[in-house]
Scaffold this motif. Structure first.
Motif, short mmCIF file in Angstrom:
data_model
loop_
_atom_site.label_atom_id
_atom_site.label_comp_id
_atom_site.label_asym_id
_atom_site.label_seq_id
_atom_site.Cartn_x
_atom_site.Cartn_y
_atom_site.Cartn_z
N MET A 158 0.84 -1.19 0.00
CA MET A 158 0.00 0.00 0.00
C MET A 158 0.88 1.25 0.00
N THR A 159 0.45 2.26 -0.66
CA THR A 159 1.17 3.52 -0.77
C THR A 159 0.99 4.33 0.51
N SER A 160 2.06 4.98 0.96
CA SER A 160 1.93 5.83 2.14
C SER A 160 1.29 7.16 1.76
N LEU A 161 0.64 7.76 2.74
CA LEU A 161 0.01 9.05 2.51
C LEU A 161 1.07 10.11 2.21
N ASP A 162 2.23 10.01 2.83
CA ASP A 162 3.32 10.95 2.54
C ASP A 162 3.73 10.89 1.07
N THR A 163 3.83 9.68 0.53
CA THR A 163 4.20 9.51 -0.87
C THR A 163 3.14 10.11 -1.79
N LEU A 164 1.89 9.88 -1.44
CA LEU A 164 0.78 10.42 -2.24
C LEU A 164 0.75 11.95 -2.16
N PHE A 165 0.99 12.50 -0.98
CA PHE A 165 1.06 13.95 -0.80
C PHE A 165 2.17 14.55 -1.67
N GLU A 166 3.35 13.95 -1.63
CA GLU A 166 4.48 14.46 -2.42
C GLU A 166 4.21 14.37 -3.91
N ALA A 167 3.51 13.33 -4.34
CA ALA A 167 3.16 13.20 -5.76
C ALA A 167 2.20 14.31 -6.18
N ALA A 168 1.21 14.62 -5.32
CA ALA A 168 0.26 15.70 -5.62
C ALA A 168 0.98 17.05 -5.66
N LYS A 169 1.90 17.24 -4.73
CA LYS A 169 2.66 18.50 -4.68
C LYS A 169 3.52 18.68 -5.93
N ALA A 170 4.17 17.61 -6.35
CA ALA A 170 5.05 17.68 -7.53
C ALA A 170 4.25 17.97 -8.80
N ILE A 171 3.11 17.34 -8.96
CA ILE A 171 2.32 17.56 -10.18
C ILE A 171 1.62 18.91 -10.14
N GLN A 172 1.27 19.40 -8.96
CA GLN A 172 0.65 20.72 -8.83
C GLN A 172 1.54 21.79 -9.46
N ALA A 173 2.83 21.66 -9.25
CA ALA A 173 3.79 22.64 -9.79
C ALA A 173 3.77 22.68 -11.31
N LYS A 174 3.28 21.62 -11.95
CA LYS A 174 3.27 21.55 -13.41
C LYS A 174 1.96 22.02 -14.03
N ALA A 175 1.00 22.43 -13.20
CA ALA A 175 -0.30 22.87 -13.71
C ALA A 175 -0.15 24.02 -14.70
N TYR A 176 -1.03 24.06 -15.67
CA TYR A 176 -1.05 25.11 -16.68
C TYR A 176 -2.19 26.06 -16.34
N THR A 177 -1.87 27.19 -15.70
CA THR A 177 -2.90 28.10 -15.20
C THR A 177 -2.60 29.56 -15.54
N PRO A 178 -2.47 29.89 -16.83
CA PRO A 178 -2.12 31.27 -17.18
C PRO A 178 -3.23 32.29 -16.88
N TYR A 179 -4.46 31.85 -16.67
CA TYR A 179 -5.58 32.77 -16.48
C TYR A 179 -5.91 32.94 -15.00
N SER A 180 -6.13 31.88 -14.28
CA SER A 180 -6.47 31.99 -12.87
C SER A 180 -5.23 32.05 -11.98
N ARG A 181 -4.13 31.48 -12.45
CA ARG A 181 -2.92 31.35 -11.66
C ARG A 181 -3.17 30.53 -10.38
N PHE A 182 -4.16 29.64 -10.44
CA PHE A 182 -4.54 28.80 -9.30
C PHE A 182 -4.24 27.34 -9.64
N LYS A 183 -3.14 26.85 -9.13
CA LYS A 183 -2.67 25.51 -9.46
C LYS A 183 -3.27 24.47 -8.52
N VAL A 184 -3.71 23.36 -9.11
CA VAL A 184 -4.24 22.24 -8.35
C VAL A 184 -3.55 20.97 -8.85
#
Length: 134
Positions: free
Chosen positions: A1-27
């Motif tokens: 099973m995946t740890s919550l810490d690993t899942l959190f870090e994965a979400a954080k890493a992909i959030q940085a790659k969001a394409y948000t030129p209009y809202s500038r609100f990355k998810v």
């Protein structure tokens, strides 16, 4: 099973790659399957606003493309001081691949802010069982 810490870090890493030129609100969103595979997605905006896509939808698409069919748990990470929970459409998308007790962790840069089950976020939901129990 995946740890919550690993899942959190994965979400954080992909959030940085969001394409948000209009809202500038990355998810960012990271899904762990029951088998421990991790799939991620980020929001992608478009000048024609309705054509953009949510982070959760991207993560679910990645999961399906990678052969996964069930969400074990998910982390959704947003910016700002407010909880960034999945929109109504994404709650329904998550419902398609998750059980009522699936954990949905809502995060900010500092860590997990709140935990919900799918049933808490989308009570009395319509899903695949409604179509097979006719």
């Amino acid at each position: 099973m995946t740890s919550l810490d690993t899942l959190f870090e994965a979400a954080k890493a992909i959030q940085a790659k969001a394409y948000t030129p209009y809202s500038r609100f990355k998810v960012g969103a990271a899904i762990a399957t029951p088998e421990g595979q991790i799939f991620t997605g980020c929001n992608v905006e478009n000048a024609a606003y309705p054509v953009g896509s949510c982070a959760e939808a991207g993560a679910i698409s990645a999961m399906i493309a990678g052969g996964g069919r069930r969400i074990g748990e998910i982390v959704v990470m947003g910016e700002g001081k407010h909880l960034v929970t999945p929109c109504g459409g994404c709650r329904q998308r998550i419902r398609e691949f998750a059980a009522p007790d699936t954990k949905i962790h809502i995060a900010g840069p500092e860590g997990i802010r709140k935990r919900f089950t799918l049933d808490e976020l989308l009570p009395f939901s319509f899903g695949p069982d409604n179509l097979t129990d006719r």
